[in-house]
Motif scaffolding. Structure first.
Motif, PDB file in Angstrom:
ATOM      1  N   TYR A 269       0.863  -1.173   0.000  1.00 21.30           N
ATOM      2  CA  TYR A 269       0.000   0.000   0.000  1.00 21.30           C
ATOM      3  C   TYR A 269       0.902   1.227   0.000  1.00 21.30           C
ATOM      4  N   THR A 270       0.680   2.153  -0.912  1.00 21.13           N
ATOM      5  CA  THR A 270       1.500   3.363  -0.966  1.00 21.13           C
ATOM      6  C   THR A 270       0.816   4.513  -0.237  1.00 21.13           C
ATOM      7  N   ASP A 271       0.072   4.155   0.799  1.00 22.65           N
ATOM      8  CA  ASP A 271      -0.522   5.152   1.681  1.00 22.65           C
ATOM      9  C   ASP A 271      -0.592   4.567   3.090  1.00 22.65           C
ATOM     10  N   ASP A 272      -1.016   5.357   4.038  1.00 25.34           N
ATOM     11  CA  ASP A 272      -0.999   4.989   5.446  1.00 25.34           C
ATOM     12  C   ASP A 272      -2.069   3.939   5.743  1.00 25.34           C
ATOM     13  N   GLN A 273      -1.642   2.771   6.158  1.00 24.90           N
ATOM     14  CA  GLN A 273      -2.550   1.697   6.536  1.00 24.90           C
ATOM     15  C   GLN A 273      -2.370   1.312   8.004  1.00 24.90           C
ATOM     16  N   THR A 274      -1.793   2.203   8.795  1.00 26.12           N
ATOM     17  CA  THR A 274      -1.534   1.893  10.197  1.00 26.12           C
ATOM     18  C   THR A 274      -2.797   1.447  10.911  1.00 26.12           C
ATOM     19  N   SER A 275      -3.888   2.155  10.720  1.00 24.33           N
ATOM     20  CA  SER A 275      -5.125   1.807  11.421  1.00 24.33           C
ATOM     21  C   SER A 275      -5.752   0.524  10.886  1.00 24.33           C
ATOM     22  N   ASN A 276      -5.351   0.086   9.690  1.00 25.95           N
ATOM     23  CA  ASN A 276      -5.881  -1.147   9.097  1.00 25.95           C
ATOM     24  C   ASN A 276      -4.936  -2.331   9.223  1.00 25.95           C
ATOM     25  N   ARG A 277      -3.787  -2.125   9.824  1.00 21.81           N
ATOM     26  CA  ARG A 277      -2.762  -3.178   9.855  1.00 21.81           C
ATOM     27  C   ARG A 277      -3.289  -4.471  10.441  1.00 21.81           C
ATOM     28  N   THR A 278      -3.945  -4.408  11.569  1.00 19.88           N
ATOM     29  CA  THR A 278      -4.434  -5.630  12.215  1.00 19.88           C
ATOM     30  C   THR A 278      -5.426  -6.358  11.323  1.00 19.88           C
ATOM     31  N   ALA A 279      -6.347  -5.625  10.716  1.00 16.49           N
ATOM     32  CA  ALA A 279      -7.330  -6.258   9.833  1.00 16.49           C
ATOM     33  C   ALA A 279      -6.656  -6.887   8.611  1.00 16.49           C
ATOM     34  N   ILE A 280      -5.674  -6.211   8.036  1.00 19.07           N
ATOM     35  CA  ILE A 280      -4.958  -6.760   6.876  1.00 19.07           C
ATOM     36  C   ILE A 280      -4.239  -8.046   7.268  1.00 19.07           C
ATOM     37  N   LYS A 281      -3.523  -7.999   8.390  1.00 15.56           N
ATOM     38  CA  LYS A 281      -2.800  -9.191   8.857  1.00 15.56           C
ATOM     39  C   LYS A 281      -3.763 -10.332   9.153  1.00 15.56           C
ATOM     40  N   ASN A 282      -4.871 -10.036   9.823  1.00 19.69           N
ATOM     41  CA  ASN A 282      -5.844 -11.083  10.146  1.00 19.69           C
ATOM     42  C   ASN A 282      -6.427 -11.696   8.883  1.00 19.69           C
ATOM     43  N   ASN A 283      -6.696 -10.876   7.866  1.00 18.14           N
ATOM     44  CA  ASN A 283      -7.214 -11.382   6.612  1.00 18.14           C
ATOM     45  C   ASN A 283      -6.222 -12.326   5.952  1.00 18.14           C
ATOM     46  N   ILE A 284      -4.968 -11.922   5.896  1.00 16.88           N
ATOM     47  CA  ILE A 284      -3.928 -12.772   5.293  1.00 16.88           C
ATOM     48  C   ILE A 284      -3.773 -14.059   6.084  1.00 16.88           C
ATOM     49  N   ASN A 285      -3.724 -13.948   7.411  1.00 16.94           N
ATOM     50  CA  ASN A 285      -3.549 -15.141   8.238  1.00 16.94           C
ATOM     51  C   ASN A 285      -4.754 -16.074   8.140  1.00 16.94           C
ATOM     52  N   THR A 286      -5.957 -15.525   8.053  1.00 18.20           N
ATOM     53  CA  THR A 286      -7.137 -16.368   7.915  1.00 18.20           C
ATOM     54  C   THR A 286      -7.033 -17.221   6.645  1.00 18.20           C
ATOM     55  N   HIS A 287      -6.515 -16.621   5.562  1.00 17.94           N
ATOM     56  CA  HIS A 287      -6.398 -17.362   4.318  1.00 17.94           C
ATOM     57  C   HIS A 287      -5.258 -18.391   4.349  1.00 17.94           C
ATOM     58  N   TYR A 288      -4.116 -18.000   4.914  1.00 15.67           N
ATOM     59  CA  TYR A 288      -2.930 -18.870   4.856  1.00 15.67           C
ATOM     60  C   TYR A 288      -2.657 -19.681   6.118  1.00 15.67           C
ATOM     61  N   SER A 289      -3.324 -19.394   7.219  1.00 18.06           N
ATOM     62  CA  SER A 289      -3.139 -20.127   8.481  1.00 18.06           C
ATOM     63  C   SER A 289      -1.665 -20.217   8.864  1.00 18.06           C
ATOM     64  N   ILE A 290      -1.044 -19.060   9.071  1.00 16.25           N
ATOM     65  CA  ILE A 290       0.391 -19.000   9.345  1.00 16.25           C
ATOM     66  C   ILE A 290       0.691 -19.133  10.831  1.00 16.25           C
ATOM     67  N   TYR A 291      -0.081 -18.474  11.674  1.00 17.35           N
ATOM     68  CA  TYR A 291       0.151 -18.534  13.126  1.00 17.35           C
ATOM     69  C   TYR A 291      -1.132 -18.769  13.881  1.00 17.35           C
TER      70      TYR A 291
END
Length: 189
Positions: free
Chosen positions: A167-189
């Motif tokens: 993302y070439t803009d500020d996603q600080t407030s969305n970081r947790t949601a982005i990470k959770n979305n990725i982890n939900t799909h890939y089951s990393i941790y």
């Protein structure tokens, strides 16, 4: 089809790389967000670049995110073509090549607090903020486009990548949601 944990992946086995257009926001002081799902398949003391817009580690403009699997560190660097660099942030030696990682980085090369110029996070662990550099970022273009899996001839990635998000803009407030979305799909941790 190559899979990692039952999900598609790109396998990097030799001198492989993908190229894309320039993303100058990664080094010019724009607040950006990067996420990658990666697993190296070799133990190496050399850099394995995940993404890079800089071509080398001495006098280039751009950004690089890479791992060194022996001793197991993950690093992000911002270069402004002169020293000192605006940012260099490195994890502890806790990330060997035998595991898959969700790596995120919040990048802000002109943040006034040095440790907040790069905020690395691996697998939803504690934030890594050990940058002490305070060089001025450059608004000049990077010398080349975005490279995935490569920075220069001694930094090819070896392993599997499943996702790269920039993302070439500020996603600080969305970081947790982005990470959770990725982890939900890939089951990393």
């Amino acid at each position: 089809l190559v899979e990692e944990s039952d999900k598609p992946a790109i396998s990097w086995v030799s001198n492989d790389s993908l190229a894309a257009p320039r993303i100058n926001e990664l080094h010019n002081g724009t607040k950006c967000f990067v996420a990658a799902v990666v697993k190296s398949t070799i133990s190496s003391t050399g850099r394995q670049s995940i993404i890079a817009t800089s071509q080398n580690f001495t006098s280039n403009r751009g950004y690089t995110l890479y791992l060194i699997t022996n001793p197991g560190t993950i690093t992000s660097n911002i270069f402004n073509s002169t020293t000192p660099r605006p940012s260099s942030n490195t994890t502890n030696s806790d990330y060997p090549h035998t595991s898959r990682y969700l790596v995120t980085d919040i990048i802000d090369a002109d943040e006034s607090v040095a440790e907040n110029r790069s905020i690395l996070n691996i697998n939803d662990g504690s934030d890594v903020k050990n940058n002490t550099l305070t060089g001025t970022p450059t608004a000049l273009d990077s010398t080349r486009g975005l490279m995935i899996g490569y920075q220069n001839t001694d930094s090819y990635f070896r392993g599997r990548m499943q996702e790269i998000v920039i993302y070439t803009d500020d996603q600080t407030s969305n970081r947790t949601a982005i990470k959770n979305n990725i982890n939900t799909h890939y089951s990393i941790y």
